[in-house]
Scaffold this motif. Structure first.
Motif, mmCIF file in Angstrom:
data_model
loop_
_atom_site.group_PDB
_atom_site.id
_atom_site.type_symbol
_atom_site.label_atom_id
_atom_site.label_comp_id
_atom_site.label_asym_id
_atom_site.label_seq_id
_atom_site.Cartn_x
_atom_site.Cartn_y
_atom_site.Cartn_z
ATOM 1 N N ALA A 187 0.801 -1.224 0.000
ATOM 2 C CA ALA A 187 0.000 0.000 0.000
ATOM 3 C C ALA A 187 0.834 1.274 0.000
ATOM 4 O O ALA A 187 0.692 2.128 -0.881
ATOM 5 N N ALA A 188 1.718 1.415 0.986
ATOM 6 C CA ALA A 188 2.478 2.665 1.107
ATOM 7 C C ALA A 188 3.411 2.897 -0.081
ATOM 8 O O ALA A 188 3.410 3.990 -0.663
ATOM 9 N N PRO A 189 4.222 1.915 -0.497
ATOM 10 C CA PRO A 189 5.077 2.141 -1.666
ATOM 11 C C PRO A 189 4.284 2.429 -2.943
ATOM 12 O O PRO A 189 4.674 3.282 -3.748
ATOM 13 N N ALA A 190 3.164 1.711 -3.131
ATOM 14 C CA ALA A 190 2.358 1.931 -4.334
ATOM 15 C C ALA A 190 1.715 3.312 -4.304
ATOM 16 O O ALA A 190 1.651 4.001 -5.342
ATOM 17 N N ARG A 191 1.239 3.743 -3.146
ATOM 18 C CA ARG A 191 0.623 5.064 -3.038
ATOM 19 C C ARG A 191 1.625 6.162 -3.383
ATOM 20 O O ARG A 191 1.288 7.149 -4.034
ATOM 21 N N LEU A 222 10.528 5.310 -13.376
ATOM 22 C CA LEU A 222 10.748 4.783 -14.711
ATOM 23 C C LEU A 222 11.239 3.335 -14.667
ATOM 24 O O LEU A 222 10.847 2.505 -15.492
ATOM 25 N N GLY A 223 12.106 3.034 -13.693
ATOM 26 C CA GLY A 223 12.605 1.670 -13.561
ATOM 27 C C GLY A 223 11.489 0.693 -13.235
ATOM 28 O O GLY A 223 11.422 -0.407 -13.805
ATOM 29 N N LEU A 224 10.596 1.079 -12.321
ATOM 30 C CA LEU A 224 9.473 0.211 -11.966
ATOM 31 C C LEU A 224 8.517 0.043 -13.143
ATOM 32 O O LEU A 224 8.016 -1.062 -13.399
ATOM 33 N N LEU A 225 8.255 1.134 -13.850
ATOM 34 C CA LEU A 225 7.367 1.050 -15.008
ATOM 35 C C LEU A 225 7.955 0.128 -16.069
ATOM 36 O O LEU A 225 7.237 -0.701 -16.658
ATOM 37 N N ALA A 226 9.266 0.240 -16.287
ATOM 38 C CA ALA A 226 9.922 -0.634 -17.268
ATOM 39 C C ALA A 226 9.867 -2.090 -16.822
ATOM 40 O O ALA A 226 9.625 -3.000 -17.633
ATOM 41 N N ALA A 227 10.085 -2.328 -15.522
ATOM 42 C CA ALA A 227 10.041 -3.700 -15.004
ATOM 43 C C ALA A 227 8.641 -4.291 -15.137
ATOM 44 O O ALA A 227 8.483 -5.465 -15.515
ATOM 45 N N MET A 228 7.620 -3.484 -14.854
ATOM 46 C CA MET A 228 6.241 -3.963 -15.001
ATOM 47 C C MET A 228 5.939 -4.312 -16.452
ATOM 48 O O MET A 228 5.348 -5.361 -16.754
ATOM 49 N N GLY A 229 6.350 -3.429 -17.361
ATOM 50 C CA GLY A 229 6.093 -3.674 -18.768
ATOM 51 C C GLY A 229 6.821 -4.904 -19.288
ATOM 52 O O GLY A 229 6.249 -5.713 -20.034
ATOM 53 N N LEU A 230 8.083 -5.062 -18.862
ATOM 54 C CA LEU A 230 8.865 -6.218 -19.309
ATOM 55 C C LEU A 230 8.282 -7.518 -18.783
ATOM 56 O O LEU A 230 8.132 -8.499 -19.536
ATOM 57 N N LEU A 231 7.934 -7.540 -17.485
ATOM 58 C CA LEU A 231 7.371 -8.762 -16.915
ATOM 59 C C LEU A 231 6.017 -9.084 -17.530
ATOM 60 O O LEU A 231 5.704 -10.260 -17.801
ATOM 61 N N ALA A 248 1.691 -8.957 -13.291
ATOM 62 C CA ALA A 248 3.034 -8.385 -13.424
ATOM 63 C C ALA A 248 3.191 -7.149 -12.544
ATOM 64 O O ALA A 248 4.209 -6.978 -11.863
ATOM 65 N N VAL A 249 2.177 -6.299 -12.538
ATOM 66 C CA VAL A 249 2.232 -5.079 -11.722
ATOM 67 C C VAL A 249 2.338 -5.433 -10.239
ATOM 68 O O VAL A 249 3.150 -4.864 -9.500
ATOM 69 N N VAL A 250 1.533 -6.394 -9.785
ATOM 70 C CA VAL A 250 1.541 -6.779 -8.372
ATOM 71 C C VAL A 250 2.877 -7.409 -7.981
ATOM 72 O O VAL A 250 3.426 -7.103 -6.906
ATOM 73 N N LEU A 251 3.424 -8.264 -8.821
ATOM 74 C CA LEU A 251 4.702 -8.914 -8.506
ATOM 75 C C LEU A 251 5.833 -7.887 -8.395
ATOM 76 O O LEU A 251 6.662 -7.956 -7.477
ATOM 77 N N VAL A 252 5.849 -6.929 -9.311
ATOM 78 C CA VAL A 252 6.883 -5.887 -9.249
ATOM 79 C C VAL A 252 6.687 -5.019 -8.011
ATOM 80 O O VAL A 252 7.657 -4.658 -7.332
ATOM 81 N N LEU A 253 5.443 -4.701 -7.685
ATOM 82 C CA LEU A 253 5.178 -3.900 -6.490
ATOM 83 C C LEU A 253 5.593 -4.637 -5.219
ATOM 84 O O LEU A 253 6.104 -4.023 -4.271
ATOM 85 N N ALA A 291 8.197 -3.238 -2.725
ATOM 86 C CA ALA A 291 7.819 -3.009 -1.330
ATOM 87 C C ALA A 291 8.808 -3.681 -0.382
ATOM 88 O O ALA A 291 9.182 -3.110 0.649
ATOM 89 N N ALA A 292 9.246 -4.897 -0.723
ATOM 90 C CA ALA A 292 10.240 -5.589 0.107
ATOM 91 C C ALA A 292 11.553 -4.807 0.131
ATOM 92 O O ALA A 292 12.164 -4.609 1.193
ATOM 93 N N PHE A 293 11.989 -4.338 -1.028
ATOM 94 C CA PHE A 293 13.215 -3.549 -1.102
ATOM 95 C C PHE A 293 13.046 -2.229 -0.362
ATOM 96 O O PHE A 293 13.963 -1.738 0.298
#
Length: 240
Positions: free
Chosen positions: A84-88, A186-195, A219-224, A228-230
């Motif tokens: 929740a917090a990282p995604a928000r 941008l890195g997260l968006l690229a990772a979501m798109g690639l996955l 893909a979006v949830v897995l990257v999030l 979030a863990a990181f």
């Protein structure tokens, strides 16, 4: 039928009575099997737990299915809590201030999660059943093909989504929330798109549009979850 992410709208009026995260998770839980790719189901040795990935079972009204739905809802509530917090913080600041910052729940708050999950599940099953009966009655009196029925269901879903946007717009603004830098976004968006591309390429052959959408959401949830863990382990780096 309403799309999964629209179902929590029904539980919005109950958010002051029961934990919102568990209510929302319960409202989506019966649809979780739709987000498991067909090719993976046969590879997972679930044994007696296989009904957890059977949408027909999770939408049935029987004691064992309701217990399974509660288990799925509690697991989903945990995922939402972690992300929740990282995604928000990744949302535009204007949206963040409308959504508001969630306070840390007290210990007693967790005790209400099973009840809140069960209430959310009930709203999902009732909504699906009412829409199914209404569309069925409409189909008996008017000749409608399957796509027409789905279109009517989509219009109902869009009306509910419009109400949710209107309710969100009327909320008072909260304080600004610190956000990660553009490189992180941008890195997260690229990772979501690639996955998403990998999942669709490997598992999306011959699937309908809904399945392609669910794979993208996976893909979006897995990257999030990874972010979030990181974020929790190395919070200072995610702000760069």
């Amino acid at each position: 039928m309403p799309f999964t992410l629209i179902h929590p709208i029904v539980v919005v009026p109950l958010r002051r009575l029961l934990p919102p995260v568990a209510l929302a998770a319960g409202a989506m839980a019966p649809d979780l099997p739709y987000f498991v790719p067909y090719g993976i189901v046969d590879m997972i040795p679930l044994g007696p737990w296989w009904p957890l990935l059977d949408a027909g079972y999770t939408h049935s009204v029987q004691a064992s299915a309701l217990v399974a739905d509660v288990v799925l809802a509690l697991a989903l509530a945990g995922v939402i809590t972690v992300c929740a917090a990282p995604a928000r913080a990744l949302l535009p600041q204007a949206v963040i201030r409308r959504v508001g910052r969630r306070s840390r729940p007290r210990a007693a708050h967790w005790a209400w999660w099973p009840l809140a999950a069960a209430v959310g599940i009930a709203t999902h099953l009732v909504w699906d059943r009412l829409v199914d009966q209404w569309l069925g009655a409409l189909g008996d009196s008017i000749v409608m093909e399957d796509e027409g029925v789905h279109l009517v269901g989509s219009l109902i879903t869009l009306a509910a989504l419009g109400w949710a946007c209107w309710w969100l717009w009327r909320r008072p603004l909260s304080e600004p929330v610190p956000q990660p830098g553009p490189r992180v976004r941008l890195g997260l968006l690229a990772a979501m798109g690639l996955l998403a591309a990998v999942l669709v390429t490997m598992l999306g052959a011959g699937l309908v549009l809904r399945s392609l959408v669910t794979l993208t959401i996976d893909a979006v949830v897995l990257v999030l979850l990874a972010y979030a863990a990181f974020h929790r382990l190395v919070p200072s780096r995610t702000a760069r």
